[in-house]
Design a protein around this motif. Structure first.
Motif, PDB file in Angstrom:
ATOM      1  N   PRO A  79      39.168  59.075  50.598  1.00 39.85           N
ATOM      2  CA  PRO A  79      39.016  60.552  50.976  1.00 39.85           C
ATOM      3  C   PRO A  79      37.647  60.905  50.705  1.00 39.85           C
ATOM      4  O   PRO A  79      37.172  60.805  49.850  1.00 39.85           O
ATOM      5  CB  PRO A  79      40.078  61.154  50.108  1.00 39.85           C
ATOM      6  CG  PRO A  79      40.334  60.110  48.960  1.00 39.85           C
ATOM      7  CD  PRO A  79      40.026  58.943  49.474  1.00 39.85           C
ATOM      8  N   LYS A  80      37.242  61.925  51.571  1.00 44.89           N
ATOM      9  CA  LYS A  80      35.871  62.693  51.126  1.00 44.89           C
ATOM     10  C   LYS A  80      36.038  63.785  50.212  1.00 44.89           C
ATOM     11  O   LYS A  80      37.149  64.518  50.004  1.00 44.89           O
ATOM     12  CB  LYS A  80      35.446  63.494  52.271  1.00 44.89           C
ATOM     13  CG  LYS A  80      35.321  62.446  53.748  1.00 44.89           C
ATOM     14  CD  LYS A  80      34.808  63.559  54.800  1.00 44.89           C
ATOM     15  CE  LYS A  80      34.737  62.513  55.961  1.00 44.89           C
ATOM     16  NZ  LYS A  80      34.012  63.207  57.106  1.00 44.89           N
ATOM     17  N   SER A  85      50.977  71.265  52.352  1.00 40.87           N
ATOM     18  CA  SER A  85      50.680  70.080  52.318  1.00 40.87           C
ATOM     19  C   SER A  85      50.068  69.522  50.834  1.00 40.87           C
ATOM     20  O   SER A  85      50.612  68.482  50.568  1.00 40.87           O
ATOM     21  CB  SER A  85      49.593  69.494  53.178  1.00 40.87           C
ATOM     22  OG  SER A  85      48.333  70.311  52.826  1.00 40.87           O
ATOM     23  N   ASP A  86      49.707  70.406  50.254  1.00 40.05           N
ATOM     24  CA  ASP A  86      49.258  70.198  48.689  1.00 40.05           C
ATOM     25  C   ASP A  86      50.577  70.018  47.980  1.00 40.05           C
ATOM     26  O   ASP A  86      50.804  69.520  47.102  1.00 40.05           O
ATOM     27  CB  ASP A  86      48.248  71.343  48.085  1.00 40.05           C
ATOM     28  CG  ASP A  86      46.892  71.124  48.596  1.00 40.05           C
ATOM     29  OD1 ASP A  86      46.723  69.912  49.111  1.00 40.05           O
ATOM     30  OD2 ASP A  86      46.218  71.924  48.671  1.00 40.05           O
ATOM     31  N   SER A  87      51.635  71.099  48.289  1.00 39.98           N
ATOM     32  CA  SER A  87      53.005  71.076  47.404  1.00 39.98           C
ATOM     33  C   SER A  87      53.685  69.770  47.838  1.00 39.98           C
ATOM     34  O   SER A  87      54.228  69.349  46.806  1.00 39.98           O
ATOM     35  CB  SER A  87      53.499  72.304  47.777  1.00 39.98           C
ATOM     36  OG  SER A  87      52.972  73.445  47.306  1.00 39.98           O
ATOM     37  N   VAL A  88      53.597  69.474  48.893  1.00 41.44           N
ATOM     38  CA  VAL A  88      54.462  68.370  49.322  1.00 41.44           C
ATOM     39  C   VAL A  88      53.584  67.203  48.658  1.00 41.44           C
ATOM     40  O   VAL A  88      54.379  66.007  48.139  1.00 41.44           O
ATOM     41  CB  VAL A  88      54.313  67.739  50.799  1.00 41.44           C
ATOM     42  CG1 VAL A  88      54.791  66.676  51.149  1.00 41.44           C
ATOM     43  CG2 VAL A  88      55.089  69.126  51.654  1.00 41.44           C
ATOM     44  N   GLN A 124      53.355  57.212  51.835  1.00 41.83           N
ATOM     45  CA  GLN A 124      52.732  57.180  52.955  1.00 41.83           C
ATOM     46  C   GLN A 124      52.664  58.269  53.768  1.00 41.83           C
ATOM     47  O   GLN A 124      51.548  58.756  54.476  1.00 41.83           O
ATOM     48  CB  GLN A 124      53.114  55.843  53.705  1.00 41.83           C
ATOM     49  CG  GLN A 124      52.241  55.195  54.881  1.00 41.83           C
ATOM     50  CD  GLN A 124      52.845  54.226  55.531  1.00 41.83           C
ATOM     51  OE1 GLN A 124      53.364  54.328  56.847  1.00 41.83           O
ATOM     52  NE2 GLN A 124      53.053  52.990  54.844  1.00 41.83           N
ATOM     53  N   ARG A 125      54.007  58.687  54.165  1.00 44.01           N
ATOM     54  CA  ARG A 125      54.184  59.813  55.081  1.00 44.01           C
ATOM     55  C   ARG A 125      53.277  61.194  54.506  1.00 44.01           C
ATOM     56  O   ARG A 125      52.809  61.987  55.209  1.00 44.01           O
ATOM     57  CB  ARG A 125      55.682  60.194  55.026  1.00 44.01           C
ATOM     58  CG  ARG A 125      56.379  59.367  56.062  1.00 44.01           C
ATOM     59  CD  ARG A 125      57.732  59.992  56.568  1.00 44.01           C
ATOM     60  NE  ARG A 125      58.759  59.856  55.418  1.00 44.01           N
ATOM     61  CZ  ARG A 125      59.207  58.906  54.891  1.00 44.01           C
ATOM     62  NH1 ARG A 125      59.250  57.802  56.067  1.00 44.01           N
ATOM     63  NH2 ARG A 125      60.029  58.900  53.802  1.00 44.01           N
ATOM     64  N   ALA A 126      53.315  61.224  53.120  1.00 43.37           N
ATOM     65  CA  ALA A 126      52.757  62.346  52.780  1.00 43.37           C
ATOM     66  C   ALA A 126      51.216  62.502  52.673  1.00 43.37           C
ATOM     67  O   ALA A 126      50.778  63.449  53.146  1.00 43.37           O
ATOM     68  CB  ALA A 126      53.096  62.571  51.088  1.00 43.37           C
ATOM     69  N   MET A 127      50.774  61.267  52.576  1.00 39.83           N
ATOM     70  CA  MET A 127      49.283  61.000  52.968  1.00 39.83           C
ATOM     71  C   MET A 127      49.041  61.287  54.279  1.00 39.83           C
ATOM     72  O   MET A 127      47.886  61.718  54.651  1.00 39.83           O
ATOM     73  CB  MET A 127      48.865  59.671  52.312  1.00 39.83           C
ATOM     74  CG  MET A 127      49.042  59.543  50.781  1.00 39.83           C
ATOM     75  SD  MET A 127      48.561  57.637  50.570  1.00 39.83           S
ATOM     76  CE  MET A 127      46.805  57.509  50.804  1.00 39.83           C
ATOM     77  N   VAL A 135      46.222  64.411  55.196  1.00 35.02           N
ATOM     78  CA  VAL A 135      45.177  63.783  55.860  1.00 35.02           C
ATOM     79  C   VAL A 135      44.953  64.941  56.983  1.00 35.02           C
ATOM     80  O   VAL A 135      43.864  65.548  57.381  1.00 35.02           O
ATOM     81  CB  VAL A 135      45.125  62.483  56.434  1.00 35.02           C
ATOM     82  CG1 VAL A 135      43.973  62.205  57.449  1.00 35.02           C
ATOM     83  CG2 VAL A 135      44.916  61.639  55.257  1.00 35.02           C
ATOM     84  N   MET A 136      45.989  65.180  57.535  1.00 35.11           N
ATOM     85  CA  MET A 136      45.893  65.976  58.968  1.00 35.11           C
ATOM     86  C   MET A 136      45.704  67.459  58.494  1.00 35.11           C
ATOM     87  O   MET A 136      44.991  68.176  59.247  1.00 35.11           O
ATOM     88  CB  MET A 136      47.391  66.026  59.908  1.00 35.11           C
ATOM     89  CG  MET A 136      47.617  64.630  60.354  1.00 35.11           C
ATOM     90  SD  MET A 136      49.295  64.410  60.826  1.00 35.11           S
ATOM     91  CE  MET A 136      49.200  65.638  62.276  1.00 35.11           C
ATOM     92  N   GLU A 137      46.277  68.022  57.327  1.00 38.43           N
ATOM     93  CA  GLU A 137      46.034  69.271  56.896  1.00 38.43           C
ATOM     94  C   GLU A 137      44.745  69.359  56.208  1.00 38.43           C
ATOM     95  O   GLU A 137      44.111  70.649  56.288  1.00 38.43           O
ATOM     96  CB  GLU A 137      47.262  69.608  55.958  1.00 38.43           C
ATOM     97  CG  GLU A 137      48.465  69.870  56.685  1.00 38.43           C
ATOM     98  CD  GLU A 137      48.587  70.749  57.588  1.00 38.43           C
ATOM     99  OE1 GLU A 137      48.185  71.803  57.318  1.00 38.43           O
ATOM    100  OE2 GLU A 137      49.453  70.768  58.709  1.00 38.43           O
TER     101      GLU A 137
END
Length: 634
Positions: A13-14, A41-44, A91-94, A98-100
């Motif tokens: 990650p950047k 997304s952060d909460s997830v 993996q799904r959460a990542m 990444v998308m958000e």
């Protein structure tokens, strides 16, 4: 986004950088706004990390002694499946984060956890492969599984799949069906779970490296234990046939086990473990099997190319051809990938070279018959050694009729096209051609019979020449009747040649015994009294000479022997009995009658019954020709 790319994106990650816009903007609180809430997304990710950290860190071999010495999948398979499920959730959460927000610092924390999880799964994958060699040996796998019915995916990619699996487990329990789980299937299921998880997480390379190293060593070890080793062309060329023959026998056993068990089991295992990716399982199986399979299938080609093409070696060559041809459907199925085409090509190349060897050896066999230069007549007009050896050879060849039909199908047209059909003893026309193997066998027997015709000319007595031909042709006929040659040549061929035997026997009787029969009058009751004594004396002389001469003859086949004796007796004894009964009394009172009438009809019959056993035992050749075995290599 491709999975391989996701690994570098998710795990690299950047870090957030300062922005002039934010550093110079007024604080939101100054305008009466409350600080911004964390994104969805952060909460997830927070929730996922909180759940994943204890599960993954528990099995971190670098932090706990328990994790170093304990196997996750052996300790608690339910917990192992939870571990896999946790990795998929992470993996799904990542992906989602990444998308958000690809610059979120939480990705660093997630990346660290993912690396720990992958190291753990690598360790488990290696342990299962290493510790289950007995349960994952090709024989166990090939007998307990099938590539046509691979077990349904045990992937834990989503909660719905997990719920269905649990429901199925509950149904099985409710059914009160108590079955002990098969060890090999359990190990394959665990390997598949781990492989799918690592591949979907971008760790396919690490997973495949472990799998290929361990499984290739098993295949290579299996090939070695089967006695297959690489031999150079010079080694084979210099090798004594007895030694090479033993190696061929070993190869015959090896090819059966290798195809049905070793490679079949490896293909099943590879298909099961990497069922989620066609390309991965193809490349994996190719790298594991190629070296051993090419070594296995190259041996017959090497033997065929660098061994002397002599007739006695043809049976071992046919054995090897059969070994590949009989397993060809399995070979095509097991090595069906494009990348394994070279293995099938090697097997085909061996078939081609083996076929060339067989055709060349048969030509050598034909030439050997034609070149036989023995001129000494066989004692007693018996069976020539060439007849015995040639027919033993051909009857053994007939046992390979299926593969010979394939091999001879590529042969040039037979020379029979220049000869009348009657030479072969069966119908063969352009409209209804006979099978190529039938024509070949008939041709080789014809070559033999022509050679025997030549050898019959070495007898000075024509009667013995015909008896020689009758004896030898009868041996040929019986050999055909009692072997698979019967099914190749057919009843028409047999009927024709049985007729030829009878004709030869009739010619022998005419030339060997005709003068004895001719010594008796055609009308025994019309002999003048003064001619009776002379007729008796003439019969005695002719019969004694014939019997003395023919007593040295031998007819090995009981059926033919009985046929000849009965035929002679029917003509001679019957005619002599009629003459004896009609004329004996005419000279009964004369003092020299006992020396004139030397034989009663029964005496003639008894003396004929003792004929054709030769100087040896009457049982010398009583055994059926079918009892003879394949000629030894010389």
């Amino acid at each position: 986004m491709p999975r391989k790319g996701m690994r570098s994106l998710c795990f690299s990650p950047k870090h957030p950088s300062s922005s002039s816009t934010f550093s110079h903007s007024p604080s939101p609180s100054r305008f009466g706004f409350s600080p911004s809430r964390p994104s969805f997304s952060d909460s997830v990710m927070d929730r996922t990390l909180d759940l994943a950290e204890p599960v993954i860190n528990k099995w971190n071999p670098e932090t706990t002694t328990f994790a170093r010495v304990t196997s996750l999948f052996y300790e608690n398979r339910r917990e192992a499946k939870d571990f896999i499920k946790t990795v998929y959730n992470l993996q799904r959460a990542m992906h989602f984060l990444v998308m958000e927000n690809s610059s979120s610092e939480k990705l660093v924390r997630a990346q660290n956890l993912m690396q720990i999880a992958m190291k753990r799964l690598q360790k488990e994958f290696y342990q299962i492969l290493s510790m289950n060699r007995a349960h994952l040996d090709p024989e166990s796998v090939s007998t307990r599984s099938s590539r046509t019915s691979i077990a349904s995916s045990s992937s834990y990619n989503d909660d719905e799949d997990d719920e269905e699996a649990e429901a199925e487990g509950e149904e099985a329990a409710d059914g009160s069906i108590a079955e002990v789980e098969d060890a090999s299937m359990a190990a394959m299921s665990d390997l598949r779970l781990i492989a799918e998880c690592m591949i979907s997480s971008g760790y396919a390379k690490e997973c495949l490296k472990i799998y290929k190293i361990i499984r290739k060593s098993i295949v290579d070890e299996g090939i070695y234990k089967l006695g297959v080793e690489k031999l150079s062309s010079s080694q084979i060329h210099k090798m004594d046939w007895e030694v090479l023959d033993l190696r061929i026998k070993s190869w015959m056993s090896a090819v059966r086990t290798a195809v049905q068990t070793l490679f079949n089991g490896e293909r099943i295992l590879c298909d099961e473990v990497f069922a989620s990716s066609d390309s991965i399982r193809e490349s994996c199986f190719h790298e594991i099997a190629k070296e051993g399979a090419v070594l296995l299938f190259a041996f017959p080609e090497n033997v065929a190319k660098h061994s002397k093409k002599s007739p006695e070696k043809v049976f071992r060559i046919l054995d090897m051809y059969t070994g590949i041809a009989n397993h060809w459907p399995e070979i095509e199925s097991i090595f069906s990938f494009d990348s394994t085409a070279a293995i099938k090509s090697q097997a085909l190349a061996s078939l081609v070279k083996l076929g060339e060897f067989v055709r060349a050896a048969l030509n050598e066999f034909e030439a050997a018959i034609q070149k036989d230069s023995s001129k000494s007549p066989v004692a007693g007009a018996g069976i020539h050694f060439l007849t015995i050896e040639a027919m033993d050879y051909l009857s053994n060849l007939a046992d390979y009729s299926n593969v010979l039909a394939d091999i001879l199908g590529d042969s040039p047209p037979s020379p029979k096209k220049n000869l009348p059909e009657t030479y072969f003893g069966f119908s063969d026309s352009e409209e209804s051609p006979a099978p190529v193997i039938t024509v070949k066998m008939a041709w080789l027997i014809l070559v033999l019979l022509c050679k025997l015709d030549t050898k019959a000319k070495y007898y000075k007595d024509a009667a013995l020449a015909y008896l020689f031909l009758a004896n030898n042709l009868q041996y040929v006929v019986v050999k055909v009747q009692t072997s698979n040659l019967k099914y190749l040549l057919g009843d028409e061929w047999l009927t024709k040649h049985e007729g030829n035997v009878k004709q030869f026997a009739a010619n022998y009787q005419r030339l060997g015994w005709g003068h004895v029969i001719d010594s008796l009058p055609t009308d025994p009751t019309a002999v003048a009294p003064e001619k009776v004594a002379e007729t008796f004396r003439k019969f005695n002389l002719e019969f004694d000479q014939a019997h003395r001469k023919q007593a040295l003859c031998v007819v090995h086949d009981q059926k033919l022997r009985d046929h000849i004796k009965v035929s002679i007796a029917r003509k001679m004894v019957g005619l002599y009995r009629e003459f004896f009964n009609a004329n004996r009394e005419k000279i009964a009172g004369e003092r020299y009658s006992a020396s004139v009438v030397r034989y009663a009809p029964e005496d003639v019959g008894h003396r004929l019954s003792d004929l054709f056993f030769g100087a040896g035992s009457s049982s010398s050749f009583e055994s059926s020709p079918s009892d003879s075995r394949r000629p030894r290599s010389r």
